[in-house]
Design an enzyme around this catalytic site. Structure first.
Site, PDB file in Angstrom:
ATOM      1  N   TYR A 137      -6.121   6.986   5.458  1.00 35.49           N
ATOM      2  CA  TYR A 137      -6.398   8.351   5.019  1.00 35.49           C
ATOM      3  C   TYR A 137      -7.741   8.854   5.550  1.00 35.49           C
ATOM      4  O   TYR A 137      -7.961  10.051   5.642  1.00 35.49           O
ATOM      5  CB  TYR A 137      -6.424   8.429   3.488  1.00 35.49           C
ATOM      6  N   LYS A 188       0.807  -5.758   4.757  1.00 32.49           N
ATOM      7  CA  LYS A 188       1.656  -6.171   5.878  1.00 32.49           C
ATOM      8  C   LYS A 188       0.846  -7.130   6.741  1.00 32.49           C
ATOM      9  O   LYS A 188       0.519  -6.834   7.889  1.00 32.49           O
ATOM     10  CB  LYS A 188       2.114  -4.948   6.682  1.00 32.49           C
ATOM     11  N   ASP A 245       0.379   4.984  -2.025  1.00 26.49           N
ATOM     12  CA  ASP A 245       0.960   6.324  -2.133  1.00 26.49           C
ATOM     13  C   ASP A 245       2.481   6.214  -2.214  1.00 26.49           C
ATOM     14  O   ASP A 245       3.128   6.825  -3.072  1.00 26.49           O
ATOM     15  CB  ASP A 245       0.543   7.145  -0.897  1.00 26.49           C
ATOM     16  N   ASP A 249       5.176   6.427  -5.778  1.00 27.66           N
ATOM     17  CA  ASP A 249       6.292   7.382  -5.935  1.00 27.66           C
ATOM     18  C   ASP A 249       7.581   6.637  -6.283  1.00 27.66           C
ATOM     19  O   ASP A 249       8.367   7.079  -7.121  1.00 27.66           O
ATOM     20  CB  ASP A 249       6.528   8.174  -4.634  1.00 27.66           C
TER      21      ASP A 249
HETATM   22  C1  IPM Z   1      -0.749  11.607  -4.097  1.00 24.48           C
HETATM   23  C2  IPM Z   1      -0.423  12.681  -3.104  1.00 24.48           C
HETATM   24  C3  IPM Z   1      -1.612  12.893  -2.174  1.00 24.48           C
HETATM   25  C4  IPM Z   1      -1.832  11.606  -1.400  1.00 24.48           C
HETATM   26  C5  IPM Z   1      -1.505  14.098  -1.222  1.00 24.48           C
HETATM   27  C6  IPM Z   1      -1.232  15.383  -1.969  1.00 24.48           C
HETATM   28  C7  IPM Z   1      -2.733  14.230  -0.371  1.00 24.48           C
HETATM   29  O1  IPM Z   1       0.758  12.351  -2.419  1.00 24.48           O
HETATM   30  O2  IPM Z   1      -1.754  11.742  -4.810  1.00 24.48           O
HETATM   31  O3  IPM Z   1       0.005  10.622  -4.181  1.00 24.48           O
HETATM   32  O4  IPM Z   1      -1.171  11.363  -0.379  1.00 24.48           O
HETATM   33  O5  IPM Z   1      -2.672  10.814  -1.831  1.00 24.48           O
HETATM   34 MG    MG Z   2       1.752  10.642  -3.176  1.00 24.15          MG
END
Ligand code: IPM
Ligand code: MG
Length: 351
Positions: A137, A188, A245, A249
């Site tokens: 990032y 990884k 990230d 999710d």
């Molecule tokens: C999260 C989001 C963010 C990230 C985006 C909005 C920059 O997906 O907080 O998980 O990738 O960290």
């Molecule tokens: Mg995210």
């Protein structure tokens, strides 16, 4: 002593869900000082930058920051450094909140809302500890260039130092000690140098200070698979910014809806934390008043507990959410028909 909470509603459904968190905060803690500032696309439209310098200063001097969400299709064409997401990344970096705690907890009343079978997820309680201020990032060099032959080339850099890895691993081990004492470290190391360094540093810290904790190294792709195959095998998962990230999710969806999950981003002790629902700005339902405010409300609960020194209020808020869900309160994401406001009302009533 009076405490200050900075609210950054942001874009999309952010303002709708933060309004409900604000009402819950007012009900539980009338003396809490709440400030508010535009953030993300809202700030870009209003002040020409996705976060204003004053807002960064306000965040650093608050006791905690609660944000909604950033981004939306209307800013898709904006230069990368002006994009709403850039405002969030800058805020994380400036606040130095390197440890992102993303719990995935399956509420009993919602076990049937998960796409997985009930017995795979009932009672699920996982914590993803995501490194938040390093990795791909932020790594340099990055960019898109045009080569002499006219071909274009995009570059991102994944980079970690041993101290960055050790400080996030320490958070994972310390947290596991208060939970079930199991840490999976996902990387990884079979293909990436940073992954190999990650594995070595986590193993060394474990050996030095955390012999009481069970540590399992797991490849991130296998971790993704195991999360849907047998999610309850996990307690704490520690991983880098990008894998965190993605895996968070995935873990969120196991619980029935991403609209339920809060998160906390923490830095060094005593520094303000940044709290946010795991869901994004959800442009498809923004402005309709149908978003689920529970993730935002539970993020407020995490702020009470981890930055504002009010465990009792956090307990009450979490109990109220559970009670509202047990009583059948459901927004659309959970198969119900309550509006954002009505869901907020249900939680307030339970309080
Ligand atoms: C999260 C989001 C963010 C990230 C985006 C909005 C920059 O997906 O907080 O998980 O990738 O960290
Ligand atoms: Mg995210």
């Amino acid at each position: 002593m009076s405490k200050t909470l900075l609210l950054l509603p942001g874009d999309g459904i952010g303002p709708e869900v933060i309004a409900e968190a604000r009402r819950a905060a007012q009900a539980l803690w009338p003396d809490l000082t709440m400030l508010e500032a535009p953030f993300g696309g809202a700030s870009l439209d209003h002040a020409g930058a996705p976060i204003a310098e004053e807002t960064i200063a306000a965040a650093k001097s608050a006791d905690a920051v609660l944000m909604g969400a950033v981004g939306g299709p209307q800013w898709a064409g904006v230069a990368r450094d002006k994009r709403p997401e850039a405002g969030l990344l800058r805020l994380r970096k400036e606040m130095a909140v390197f440890a992102n705690l993303r719990p995935a907890l399956c509420f009993e009343a919602l076990a049937d809302a998960s796409p997985l079978k009930r017995d795979l997820v009932a009672g699920l309680d996982i914590l993803i500890v995501r490194e938040l201020t390093g990795g791909v990032y932020f790594g340099e060099p990055r960019g898109i260039e045009t080569l002499p032959n006219g071909e274009r080339r995009g570059v991102d850099t994944q980079v970690y130092t041993s101290s960055e890895i050790r400080r996030i691993a320490r958070v994972a081990f310390e947290t596991a000690r208060k939970r079930r004492g199991l840490v999976h470290s996902a990387e990884k190391s079979n293909v990436m140098e940073t992954g190999l360094l990650w594995r070595q540093e986590v193993a060394a810290l474990h050996e030095a200070d955390y012999g009481d904790i069970r540590l399992d190294h797991i490849l991130a792709d296998n971790c993704a698979m195991q999360l849907v195959k047998q999610p309850k095998q996990f307690d704490v998962i520690v991983t880098d910014n990008l894998f965190g990230d993605i895996l968070s999710d995935e873990a969120a969806m196991l619980t029935g809806s991403i609209g339920l999950l809060p998160s906390a981003a923490l830095g060094e002790d005593g520094r303000p934390g940044l709290y946010e629902p795991v869901h994004g700005s959800a442009p498809d339902i923004a402005g309709q008043g149908v978003a689920n405010p529970v993730a935002a409300i539970l993020s407020l609960g995490m702020a009470f507990r981890l930055s504002l020194g009010r465990d009792a209020l956090a307990d009450r808020l979490e109990a109220a959410v559970r009670k509202a869900l047990d009583a059948g309160a459901r927004t659309r994401d959970l198969g119900g028909s309550l509006s954002t406001r009505q869901m907020g009302d249900a939680v307030l009533r339970a309080l």
